[in-house]
Design an enzyme around this catalytic site. Structure first.
Site, short mmCIF file in Angstrom:
data_model
loop_
_atom_site.label_atom_id
_atom_site.label_comp_id
_atom_site.label_asym_id
_atom_site.label_seq_id
_atom_site.Cartn_x
_atom_site.Cartn_y
_atom_site.Cartn_z
N ARG A 79 -14.99 81.90 -5.33
CA ARG A 79 -16.41 81.51 -5.43
C ARG A 79 -17.31 82.74 -5.27
O ARG A 79 -18.40 82.80 -5.83
CB ARG A 79 -16.76 80.43 -4.40
CG ARG A 79 -18.22 79.99 -4.45
CD ARG A 79 -18.46 78.61 -3.84
NE ARG A 79 -17.82 78.43 -2.57
CZ ARG A 79 -18.29 78.88 -1.39
NH1 ARG A 79 -19.41 79.55 -1.33
NH2 ARG A 79 -17.62 78.68 -0.28
N TYR A 132 -36.39 73.62 -22.25
CA TYR A 132 -35.19 72.80 -22.28
C TYR A 132 -35.36 71.68 -21.25
O TYR A 132 -35.84 71.92 -20.13
CB TYR A 132 -33.99 73.68 -21.93
CG TYR A 132 -32.71 72.91 -21.79
CD1 TYR A 132 -32.06 72.41 -22.92
CD2 TYR A 132 -32.14 72.66 -20.56
CE1 TYR A 132 -30.89 71.70 -22.80
CE2 TYR A 132 -30.97 71.94 -20.43
CZ TYR A 132 -30.35 71.46 -21.56
OH TYR A 132 -29.19 70.74 -21.44
N ASP A 204 -35.21 82.42 -20.59
CA ASP A 204 -33.99 81.78 -21.06
C ASP A 204 -33.83 82.21 -22.52
O ASP A 204 -34.65 81.86 -23.36
CB ASP A 204 -34.16 80.26 -20.93
CG ASP A 204 -32.96 79.46 -21.45
OD1 ASP A 204 -32.23 79.99 -22.30
OD2 ASP A 204 -32.81 78.30 -21.02
N LYS A 229 -23.55 77.70 -25.36
CA LYS A 229 -24.03 77.71 -26.73
C LYS A 229 -23.47 78.93 -27.47
O LYS A 229 -22.28 79.04 -27.60
CB LYS A 229 -25.56 77.65 -26.73
CG LYS A 229 -26.15 76.66 -25.70
CD LYS A 229 -25.81 75.20 -25.95
CE LYS A 229 -26.13 74.28 -24.78
NZ LYS A 229 -27.49 74.33 -24.28
C1 LIG Z 1 -28.12 73.95 -23.06
C2 LIG Z 1 -29.27 74.72 -22.55
C3 LIG Z 1 -29.45 74.91 -21.17
C4 LIG Z 1 -28.54 74.30 -20.14
O1 LIG Z 1 -27.26 74.87 -20.19
P1 LIG Z 1 -25.93 74.11 -19.68
O2 LIG Z 1 -24.88 75.10 -19.98
O3 LIG Z 1 -25.83 72.83 -20.43
O4 LIG Z 1 -26.13 73.87 -18.22
C5 LIG Z 1 -30.53 75.68 -20.77
N1 LIG Z 1 -31.39 76.21 -21.64
C6 LIG Z 1 -31.26 76.03 -22.97
C7 LIG Z 1 -32.27 76.64 -23.89
C8 LIG Z 1 -30.20 75.27 -23.47
O5 LIG Z 1 -30.08 75.09 -24.79
#
Ligand SMILES: *Cc1c(COP(=O)(O)O)cnc(C)c1O
Length: 412
Positions: A79, A132, A204, A229
């Site tokens: 961890r 998001y 992000d 993604k």
């Molecule tokens: C999918 C997504 C998230 C969240 O990510 P997870 O891996 O599902 O926790 C955050 N920001 C954006 C822009 C996303 O597309």
């Protein structure tokens, strides 16, 4: 064991120092393949082993790290850190031109740990009004519940962003490319606003990826990703990452520990493997997305197409200035939500699924997934018109994606 083969683990920086020196001059594809990745010192096997372990042998070095508060830099317990994590962290840091990076068990774990590091009770956050859904929910519940106020502003309105800053503003939180309308954030200008305010600036960059821009070079303090993604790219893993200076990542790390959002070694292996092809995948995504966007724009049943690589996109000039790659995401309108659902039901190659950034094309509707809670009026206020379809263009042949969309539009 001799001195040269340490019994109690190794400092990752020692193990791969030769890589670190080269990383400075490497271009994207070379970084994607080689940065962070290290051969097994015991067997000579090429590629990072999967260190599938929860714990490590302890010795003087590890005890000293615990006593000195530098446990992040020693291997003690998974961890806290694991060589499989460090390999992918070094790769992401190289791609972002960051001093340091952390991987997490999801994008939300990365976002939560990062945001909570930069806000104190009584403080204030300026955030994008186009976030998001999970990030918005997190700000509204977990962050607001700690006595932190959040102001939401139109990410395209620099005047509104500057006006929303207060003396207590500790953090500006935005997305480089918004969902689903692909609006491009003017990262350098927002960075200047954050710097004037003495606030941290976190973006992000899930939709843009380091292949489009490296936000840290434009004055961002920490960049976060849902590696679920594009970074992993194969729709077979949930993971997240944060990258920035070592000092800021050292400050975020205690939240990773406290909230337990560490990525398991096998997940690290999958992410490292996926990242190796990031550069060529993004080239394929962008080339196909442009071809698909041009096809849709010319189609009589499509009212409007949003793709930053098209001159018709309102942020096309900004995209051209800031982004080396306009990505694989696009949105288009087919009139109303019932028609849009019929379109999705008619697709044969493109999958009707949420998420994005995988090798396979995925199609979904904001009205019944990401933006369902807003209602039709709320979606209109955000510019998401009825019949809006979101498409994540995969790396299949563009002609096959176009043929599938074409037959589904005819049948709609
Ligand atoms: C999918 C997504 C998230 C969240 O990510 P997870 O891996 O599902 O926790 C955050 N920001 C954006 C822009 C996303 O597309």
């Amino acid at each position: 064991m001799s001195e040269s083969t340490p019994k109690h683990g190794y400092a990752p920086s020692q193990q791969i120092s030769h890589r670190k020196r080269s990383v400075e001059s490497w271009l994207d594809s070379t970084c994607a393949v080689h940065a962070g990745t290290h051969d097994d010192p015991g067997t000579g096997a090429v590629g990072t082993p999967i260190y599938q372990t929860s714990t490590f042998n302890l010795g003087a070095k590890q005890y000293a790290a615990v006593a000195g508060g530098t446990a992040r830099d020693a291997f003690i317990y998974t961890r806290y850190g694991n060589p499989s994590q460090w390999a992918v962290q070094e790769k992401i840091a190289a791609l972002e031109h960051a001093e340091s990076a952390l991987v997490f068990s999801s994008g939300m774990a990365a976002i939560a740990a990062t945001v909570l590091t930069f806000c104190q009770p009584g403080g204030h956050i300026v955030a994008s009004s186009e976030l998001y859904g999970g990030s918005y929910a997190f700000l509204q519940t977990e962050v607001a519940g700690r006595g932190v106020r959040v102001s939401y502003v139109d990410p395209g309105d620099l005047g509104a962003i500057a006006a929303a800053v207060e003396p207590d503003t500790a953090l500006l939180y935005f997305e480089t490319l918004t969902n689903p309308l692909l609006r491009v954030l003017d990262v350098p200008r927002v960075a200047a606003i954050a710097a004037r305010a003495g606030a941290k600036f976190v973006v992000d960059a899930t939709f843009s990826t380091p292949m489009a821009m490296r936000p840290l070079q434009h004055g961002v303090d920490v960049v976060v990703h849902s590696c679920t993604k594009y970074l992993n790219g194969h729709s077979d893993l949930v993971a997240g990452a944060a990258a920035g200076s070592k000092a800021l990542l050292d400050a975020i790390w205690p939240r990773l520990l406290a909230y337990g959002g560490s990525l398991d070694p096998h997940g690290c292996y999958l992410l490292e493997r996926g990242l190796k092809t990031l550069a060529i995948r993004m080239q394929a995504h962008a080339a196909s997305a442009l071809a698909v966007a041009q096809f849709l724009q010319a189609h009589p049943k499509v009212a409007k197409v949003r793709y930053p690589g098209l001159p018709s996109h309102p942020d096309h000039a900004l995209a051209a200035a800031l982004m080396r790659n306009t990505g694989g995401m696009l949105a288009f309108e087919v009139g109303d939500d019932a028609k849009a659902l019929r379109l999705l039901d008619g697709l044969r190659l493109v999958r009707q699924a949420t998420s994005l950034g995988g090798v396979e094309s995925l199609c979904s509707l904001p009205c019944n997934t990401s933006h369902a809670v807003y209602g039709e009026d709320g979606r209109r206020a955000l510019g998401i018109m009825p019949g809006c379809v979101r498409l994540s263009v995969g790396i299949e042949d563009a002609q096959d994606i176009i043929a599938d969309l074409g037959q589904a539009l005819e049948a709609m």
